[in-house]
Design a protein around this motif. Structure first.
Motif, mmCIF file in Angstrom:
data_model
loop_
_atom_site.group_PDB
_atom_site.id
_atom_site.type_symbol
_atom_site.label_atom_id
_atom_site.label_comp_id
_atom_site.label_asym_id
_atom_site.label_seq_id
_atom_site.Cartn_x
_atom_site.Cartn_y
_atom_site.Cartn_z
ATOM 1 N N LEU A 1 0.951 -1.111 -0.445
ATOM 2 C CA LEU A 1 -0.366 0.034 0.094
ATOM 3 C C LEU A 1 0.622 1.202 0.260
ATOM 4 C CD1 LEU A 1 -2.797 -1.496 2.629
ATOM 5 C CD2 LEU A 1 -3.069 -1.276 -0.201
ATOM 6 N N GLY A 2 2.224 1.320 0.432
ATOM 7 C CA GLY A 2 2.932 2.188 0.556
ATOM 8 C C GLY A 2 2.612 2.637 1.953
ATOM 9 N N GLY A 3 3.687 3.759 1.984
ATOM 10 C CA GLY A 3 3.673 4.398 3.171
ATOM 11 C C GLY A 3 5.463 5.420 3.715
ATOM 12 N N GLU A 4 5.025 5.565 5.326
ATOM 13 C CA GLU A 4 5.945 6.562 5.444
ATOM 14 C C GLU A 4 6.625 5.144 6.882
ATOM 15 O OE1 GLU A 4 5.108 9.795 6.570
ATOM 16 O OE2 GLU A 4 5.573 10.896 4.795
ATOM 17 N N GLN A 5 8.671 5.780 6.502
ATOM 18 C CA GLN A 5 8.771 4.250 7.413
ATOM 19 C C GLN A 5 10.407 5.516 8.193
ATOM 20 O OE1 GLN A 5 9.496 0.434 7.431
ATOM 21 N NE2 GLN A 5 10.821 0.355 8.416
ATOM 22 N N VAL A 6 10.820 5.681 9.844
ATOM 23 C CA VAL A 6 11.640 5.944 10.239
ATOM 24 C C VAL A 6 13.268 4.655 9.913
ATOM 25 C CG1 VAL A 6 12.720 7.553 11.883
ATOM 26 C CG2 VAL A 6 10.424 7.531 11.816
ATOM 27 N N VAL A 7 13.536 5.059 9.723
ATOM 28 C CA VAL A 7 15.071 4.803 10.159
ATOM 29 C C VAL A 7 16.353 5.046 10.851
ATOM 30 C CG1 VAL A 7 14.803 3.019 7.790
ATOM 31 C CG2 VAL A 7 15.971 5.293 7.964
ATOM 32 N N ASP A 8 17.311 4.898 11.207
ATOM 33 C CA ASP A 8 18.079 5.137 12.255
ATOM 34 C C ASP A 8 19.779 5.033 11.376
ATOM 35 O OD1 ASP A 8 16.534 5.974 14.408
ATOM 36 O OD2 ASP A 8 16.736 3.153 15.164
ATOM 37 N N THR A 9 20.006 5.877 10.916
ATOM 38 C CA THR A 9 20.829 6.466 10.724
ATOM 39 C C THR A 9 22.539 6.830 11.873
ATOM 40 O OG1 THR A 9 21.206 8.850 9.699
ATOM 41 C CG2 THR A 9 19.724 7.030 8.705
ATOM 42 N N LEU A 10 23.670 6.554 11.430
ATOM 43 C CA LEU A 10 24.267 6.975 12.262
ATOM 44 C C LEU A 10 24.690 8.867 12.718
ATOM 45 C CD1 LEU A 10 27.540 5.595 10.895
ATOM 46 C CD2 LEU A 10 26.289 4.778 12.230
ATOM 47 N N SER A 11 23.959 9.684 11.475
ATOM 48 C CA SER A 11 23.537 10.604 11.662
ATOM 49 C C SER A 11 22.319 11.334 12.284
ATOM 50 C CB SER A 11 24.305 11.828 10.567
ATOM 51 O OG SER A 11 22.910 11.402 9.728
ATOM 52 N N GLY A 12 21.203 10.318 12.553
ATOM 53 C CA GLY A 12 20.300 10.569 13.393
ATOM 54 C C GLY A 12 18.825 9.250 12.830
ATOM 55 N N PRO A 13 17.939 9.344 13.443
ATOM 56 C CA PRO A 13 16.672 8.953 12.588
ATOM 57 C C PRO A 13 16.426 9.821 11.467
ATOM 58 C CG PRO A 13 15.790 10.393 14.331
ATOM 59 C CD PRO A 13 17.881 9.876 14.747
ATOM 60 N N VAL A 14 16.260 8.829 10.130
ATOM 61 C CA VAL A 14 15.510 9.498 9.172
ATOM 62 C C VAL A 14 13.934 8.891 8.384
ATOM 63 C CG1 VAL A 14 15.991 9.907 6.711
ATOM 64 C CG2 VAL A 14 17.652 10.157 8.375
ATOM 65 N N LYS A 15 13.067 9.696 7.975
ATOM 66 C CA LYS A 15 12.091 9.148 7.779
ATOM 67 C C LYS A 15 12.402 9.066 6.032
ATOM 68 C CE LYS A 15 8.337 10.737 9.129
ATOM 69 N NZ LYS A 15 7.155 11.735 9.343
ATOM 70 N N ILE A 16 11.676 7.427 5.329
ATOM 71 C CA ILE A 16 11.774 7.455 3.953
ATOM 72 C C ILE A 16 10.354 7.120 3.729
ATOM 73 C CG2 ILE A 16 14.149 6.106 4.213
ATOM 74 C CD1 ILE A 16 12.959 3.882 4.419
ATOM 75 N N LYS A 17 10.230 7.467 2.199
ATOM 76 C CA LYS A 17 9.022 7.176 1.415
ATOM 77 C C LYS A 17 8.913 5.883 1.544
ATOM 78 C CE LYS A 17 6.905 11.599 1.284
ATOM 79 N NZ LYS A 17 6.444 12.581 0.484
ATOM 80 N N ILE A 18 7.942 4.878 1.180
ATOM 81 C CA ILE A 18 8.241 3.534 0.982
ATOM 82 C C ILE A 18 6.605 3.497 -0.479
ATOM 83 C CG2 ILE A 18 7.856 1.190 0.909
ATOM 84 C CD1 ILE A 18 10.402 2.046 2.948
ATOM 85 N N LYS A 19 6.911 3.086 -1.177
ATOM 86 C CA LYS A 19 5.916 3.578 -2.617
ATOM 87 C C LYS A 19 5.064 2.196 -2.683
ATOM 88 C CE LYS A 19 8.887 6.184 -5.390
ATOM 89 N NZ LYS A 19 9.648 5.971 -7.404
ATOM 90 N N PRO A 20 3.451 2.836 -3.361
ATOM 91 C CA PRO A 20 3.143 1.563 -3.149
ATOM 92 C C PRO A 20 3.519 -0.035 -3.742
ATOM 93 C CG PRO A 20 2.221 3.342 -3.252
ATOM 94 C CD PRO A 20 3.148 4.160 -3.424
#
Length: 307
Positions: free
Chosen positions: A232-251
């Protein structure tokens, strides 16, 4: 008695400068040092030869007399003589160094064990004296290791380690790599007779990190994504070495899809403004322990999309 080619032993040209000789010696001495090659008689013998060659070639007077001997010996060979044959007159050179040369000054790794060739020509001056005492010699170089986490290597900063009972505080620059060696001048053994102290060589060991795989300055990380979000797609937060980043997941995202986050990788060593990329590998996860109602809904979906 065989003639020893000290230039060949150190792997330098006969016109090599003092710095070139010193550099070649230090490299070979570290490579063949008994502490690095325990119970290896070949390495020990090579270490002694390297020390002897440096003792002669690093001393201006010794080197000049040795070069003269070499020129005469070469003419002898060209005239039909052979290596080790008795026709060459060694006596005109024997003992020239007695009382005139200090020893051990070029050996920052400790100890001197010279051959009969050296002793015959220079009088066995491993511990001889010149007016005013022994020639100054550099101190022994020390080796140490420092373990770092991936985040330590990413951020850099001060670290403390103890070498030979001495506590040292060093600053790690961001972007160091596993196996990289840092040299600290004058932090090795004390010099002899007023000579300079040796150096401390610190090898950095990076601990494995379960989250990231590092390739140069780029990082790769596996990111679990639910099958619902992948469809369905959506958003997800991932942890990087420089801090959390929000990414978009395409359907309709397929399993194994790779996303690239620019500038979220590793900084380049000594160039912190140049940063690699972080690659996200999306791994779809299946729901576990379905209820009866969830199973029924999946059956309905399967019926709508028959294979």
């Amino acid at each position: 008695m065989d003639y020893k080619d000290y230039y060949k032993i150190l792997g330098v040209d006969k016109n090599a400068t003092t710095d070139q000789i010193k550099k070649a010696y230090r490299k070979l001495a570290r490579q063949h040092h008994p502490d690095v090659n325990p119970n290896d008689p070949k390495a020990e013998q090579k270490f002694k030869e390297v020390n002897e060659a440096n003792e002669v070639l690093s001393d201006e007077d010794k080197r000049r007399k040795y070069d003269q001997l070499g020129a005469d010996y070469q003419r002898y060979q060209q005239g039909g003589g052979g290596r080790g044959q008795g026709g060459f007159d060694w006596s005109q050179y024997a003992g020239q160094g007695q009382g005139g040369f200090g020893g051990g000054g070029g050996d920052p790794f400790g100890g001197a064990d010279f051959s009969d060739f050296f002793s015959s020509i220079f009088g066995g001056m491993g511990g001889g004296q010149r007016a005013g005492g022994q020639r100054p010699g550099a101190g022994q170089d020390y080796q140490a290791e420092l373990e770092l986490t991936l985040e330590d290597a990413y951020r850099g900063g001060p670290r403390t380690l103890t070498v030979n009972g001495k506590s040292l505080r060093i600053n790690i620059k961001p972007g160091v790599e596993d196996g990289q060696t840092i040299r600290l001048r004058d932090q090795g053994g004390p010099g002899r007779n007023g000579g300079p102290a040796g150096s401390l060589y610190i090898t950095l060991r990076l601990q494995p990190d379960a989250r990231y795989t590092r390739t140069g300055n780029d990082l790769t990380m596996d990111v679990p994504v639910s099958i619902y979000k992948a469809v369905l797609g959506g958003e997800q937060v991932v942890d990087t070495l420089s801090g959390p980043v929000k990414i978009k997941i395409k359907p309709d995202t397929a399993n194994g899809t790779r996303l690239r986050l620019r500038g979220k990788g590793f900084p380049r060593y000594q160039h912190p403004d140049q940063v690699g990329d972080l690659y996200l590998r999306l791994n779809l996860t299946l729901p576990q322990h379905l209820t009866d109602q969830e199973k029924e809904l999946f059956q309905q979906l399967a019926a709508l999309r028959p294979e």
